[in-house]
Write an enzyme that holds these catalytic residues in place. Structure first.
Site, short mmCIF file in Angstrom:
data_model
loop_
_atom_site.label_atom_id
_atom_site.label_comp_id
_atom_site.label_asym_id
_atom_site.label_seq_id
_atom_site.Cartn_x
_atom_site.Cartn_y
_atom_site.Cartn_z
N LYS A 195 43.49 35.18 24.72
CA LYS A 195 43.22 33.74 24.76
C LYS A 195 42.62 33.38 26.12
O LYS A 195 43.31 33.35 27.13
CB LYS A 195 44.48 32.91 24.52
CG LYS A 195 44.09 31.48 24.16
CD LYS A 195 45.05 30.40 24.60
CE LYS A 195 44.95 29.94 26.00
NZ LYS A 195 43.72 29.23 26.39
N GLU A 270 51.33 37.45 36.01
CA GLU A 270 50.64 37.45 37.31
C GLU A 270 50.41 35.99 37.64
O GLU A 270 49.58 35.33 37.02
CB GLU A 270 49.32 38.24 37.18
CG GLU A 270 48.81 38.75 38.50
CD GLU A 270 47.85 37.81 39.16
OE1 GLU A 270 48.32 36.98 39.97
OE2 GLU A 270 46.66 37.87 38.88
N CYS A 304 44.56 33.41 43.42
CA CYS A 304 46.03 33.39 43.47
C CYS A 304 46.54 33.99 44.77
O CYS A 304 47.60 33.60 45.26
CB CYS A 304 46.61 34.10 42.26
SG CYS A 304 45.85 35.69 41.95
N GLU A 401 51.30 25.90 46.36
CA GLU A 401 49.98 26.48 46.13
C GLU A 401 48.99 25.35 45.88
O GLU A 401 49.18 24.53 44.98
CB GLU A 401 50.03 27.41 44.92
CG GLU A 401 48.69 28.09 44.65
CD GLU A 401 48.74 29.04 43.46
OE1 GLU A 401 49.31 28.67 42.43
OE2 GLU A 401 48.17 30.14 43.58
P1 NDP Z 1 47.59 27.47 33.63
O1 NDP Z 1 48.71 28.36 34.03
O2 NDP Z 1 47.90 26.17 33.03
O3 NDP Z 1 46.60 28.24 32.62
C1 NDP Z 1 46.45 29.64 32.56
C2 NDP Z 1 46.29 30.05 31.11
O4 NDP Z 1 47.49 29.72 30.39
C3 NDP Z 1 45.16 29.32 30.37
O5 NDP Z 1 44.58 30.17 29.43
C4 NDP Z 1 45.92 28.19 29.69
O6 NDP Z 1 45.25 27.66 28.58
C5 NDP Z 1 47.18 28.89 29.27
N1 NDP Z 1 48.31 28.02 29.00
C6 NDP Z 1 48.54 26.78 29.48
N2 NDP Z 1 49.71 26.30 28.99
C7 NDP Z 1 50.22 27.25 28.19
C8 NDP Z 1 51.39 27.35 27.40
N3 NDP Z 1 52.30 26.38 27.35
N4 NDP Z 1 51.60 28.49 26.70
C9 NDP Z 1 50.71 29.50 26.73
N5 NDP Z 1 49.58 29.46 27.45
C10 NDP Z 1 49.33 28.35 28.19
O7 NDP Z 1 46.71 27.26 34.86
P2 NDP Z 1 45.64 26.12 35.05
O8 NDP Z 1 44.41 26.70 34.59
O9 NDP Z 1 45.98 24.81 34.46
O10 NDP Z 1 45.75 25.93 36.61
C11 NDP Z 1 46.84 25.24 37.19
C12 NDP Z 1 47.32 25.97 38.41
O11 NDP Z 1 47.69 27.30 38.06
C13 NDP Z 1 46.29 26.16 39.48
O12 NDP Z 1 46.14 25.05 40.27
C14 NDP Z 1 46.89 27.34 40.20
O13 NDP Z 1 47.92 26.88 41.05
C15 NDP Z 1 47.49 28.17 39.13
N6 NDP Z 1 46.62 29.26 38.67
C16 NDP Z 1 46.89 30.51 39.10
C17 NDP Z 1 46.06 31.54 38.72
C18 NDP Z 1 46.29 32.93 39.17
O14 NDP Z 1 45.33 33.68 39.21
N7 NDP Z 1 47.51 33.32 39.43
C19 NDP Z 1 44.90 31.33 37.88
C20 NDP Z 1 44.73 29.97 37.43
C21 NDP Z 1 45.58 28.99 37.83
P3 NDP Z 1 44.26 26.39 28.80
O15 NDP Z 1 43.17 26.87 29.66
O16 NDP Z 1 43.83 26.06 27.44
O17 NDP Z 1 45.09 25.33 29.44
#
Ligand code: NDP
Length: 497
Positions: A195, A270, A304, A401
């Protein structure tokens, strides 16, 4: 001052791909979402809609899981020779490499990141990951175990694929995260439902076409785009998924853990970070200043493991912090598709508001913006690279973060002070150390609570080097041979002789 931009001409294959309908890949076929719904994808440099993508939800996840289950239980994927499985993965690497420029452009358009970086990092690292994991397909081994029970026994272990795997990826490195997830799961013989992030689904969908071109059996790789709260949640909770892996926020990681309890599926995470980057007074100053700037500003700070907490020994604090701020002021901010651009827009309007909110909160609590701090331009989601000083360890901007181009800088007086400060975080993803004294560097590295420690370098990633976090930065490791543990079960076999 108005800045003019010269964007590269978009390749015809990118234009063609963007213009076509973007469906779900289920059981080897491109299909509409069961609901028929689609959602828009935006260009972060302009805020304009560039594509509409199928909005999968629970029903589509059910279909994809059924396809992956059929491919795992009855298909040829897990039973073919490891060498043959490795050749399929290698073929994906070759196809991706042949289409490098196309993917570099697509990723830049969808995420906003500079084309120079997608060409130099995102695409070649993804190619390399698939090649590295292709090699592992034929090297996943068990052990023979000398057991001590009275009598004669022959005991050994087998490593078997964990089964049907759900993989949820973020928007900051859409293609590379797809590769990090798919490569090892495929090498282990698993079947997958991927996904992608809703903000950046395009490169994963194009990659899906390459899997078909490479001849993968139907149902081995399924790709379902759709909202995390519905499609992602359904995948994490699905009773017939054996393992779920996510890269994303710590908050969503925790939701995944809860969702996984129904069938106690295996989980690897992660997640976020707030990584300390430590400059000692004996460091090569030029290298350390440039390194500290790149540690935070690479990929618009949406990394991250970004070096977002800069701790500098008091004697060189002014020099380092002013040097990083000077570097920040010179960064050329612009659309990712301009080859002169060094920093692109943030991924979305939401992310711009989130990061700007942190900066405002920091300034309101007494921080000073030595550089940046404001939105850049009126179109798209650009933010100036920002260096905050006059911050305290317990401030929100130091603890949380931010996930944008914002570094907080703090001085320390004695070496003894630095470890408690650096380790004072709920996260433990990465850390950096800049010094010419390698004894100090190794001693610090041994005591930092971080999954990766970079010494006199930062953001060095390699398919062979494990990556992942301590504490609330996650569970398990990506890359290296360690990642194979996420996708295999160990079976002990014991025969009485
Ligand atoms: P999220 O954790 O919300 O999203 C990451 C993935 O999880 C996306 O594919 C998202 O789908 C999916 N997701 C969201 N909610 C759910 C759920 N309840 N169950 C299963 N899957 C879910 O990150 P965001 O993209 O919203 O970013 C928010 C914050 O997350 C950033 O500001 C940062 O702090 C952190 N982040 C960290 C990352 C890393 O590399 N460790 C990468 C990205 C974000 P969808 O896109 O449809 O919401």
């Amino acid at each position: 001052m108005a800045v003019s931009y010269t964007e590269i001409a978009i390749a015809p294959e990118v234009t063609r791909f963007i213009a076509q309908p973007h469906k779900l890949l289920i059981d080897g076929e491109w299909v509409e979402a069961a609901s028929g719904n689609v959602f828009p994808v935006y260009n972060p440099a302009t805020g304009e809609i560039i594509a509409q993508v199928a909005e999968g939800d629970k029903e589509d996840i059910d279909r994809a899981v059924r396809a992956a289950r059929k491919a795992f239980d009855g298909g040829p994927w897990r039973t073919m020779t490891p060498s043959k499985r490795g050749r399929y993965i290698w073929r994906v690497a070759e196809l991706l490499e042949q289409h490098s420029e196309e993917f570099a452009q697509l990723e830049s358009l969808d995420n906003g990141k500079p084309i120079t970086e997608t060409r130099a990092a995102d695409v070649p690292l993804a190619v390399d990951l698939f090649r590295y994991m292709a090699g592992w397909a034929s090297k996943i081994e068990g052990n023979t175990i000398p057991i001590s029970m009275p009598g004669k026994y022959f005991a050994y272990t087998l490593r078997e694929p964990v089964g049907v795997v759900g993989q949820i990826i973020p928007w900051n490195f859409p293609l590379l995260m797809a590769a990090w997830k798919l490569g090892p799961a495929l090498a282990a013989g698993c079947t997958i439902i991927l996904k992608p992030a809703s903000l950046t689904p395009l490169s994963a969908l194009r990659l899906g076409e390459l899997f078909i071109e490479a001849g993968f059996p139907a149902g081995v790789v399924n790709i379902v785009t759709g909202p995390g709260q519905t499609a992602g949640a359904a995948l994490a909770a699905h009773p017939d998924v054996d393992k779920i892996a996510i890269t994303g926020s710590t908050e969503v990681g925790k939701q995944i853990v809860h969702a996984a309890t129904g069938n106690l599926k295996k989980v690897s995470l992660e997640l976020g970070g707030k990584s300390p980057n430590i400059v000692l007074k004996d460091a090569d100053m030029e290298v350390a200043i440039r390194g500290a700037a790149n540690a935070i500003f690479f990929n618009q700070g949406q990394v991250c493991c970004a070096g977002s907490r800069l701790y500098v020994e008091q004697a060189v604090f002014e020099q380092v912090v002013e040097g990083v701020a000077e570097h920040a002021r010179k960064i050329r901010v612009g659309p990712g598709l301009d080859p002169e651009t060094q920093m692109g827009p943030l991924v979305s309007d939401h992310q711009l508001r989130l990061v700007s909110g942190y900066v405002e909160a920091g300034l309101a609590s007494g921080a000073t913006a030595l550089s940046g701090g404001r939105r850049y331009g009126e179109q798209g989601y650009f933010l100036e690279p920002t260096v905050l000083t006059d911050v305290k360890q317990d401030m929100q901007v130091v603890q949380e973060e931010i996930f944008g181009p914002v570094v907080v800088a703090l001085p320390f007086k004695e070496l003894d002070e630095i470890l408690p400060l650096a380790n004072d975080s709920m996260y433990g993803l990465a850390a950096g150390i800049w010094t010419k004294d390698l004894s100090k560097a190794h001693l610090l590295a041994a005591h930092l609570h971080a999954g990766t420690v970079w010494i006199n370098c930062y953001n060095v990633f390699d398919a062979a080097m494990p990556f992942g976090g301590y504490k609330q930065s996650g569970w398990g490791r990506e890359m290296g041979h360690e990642v194979l543990e996420n996708y295999t079960e160990v079976k002990s076999v014991c025969i009485r002789l």
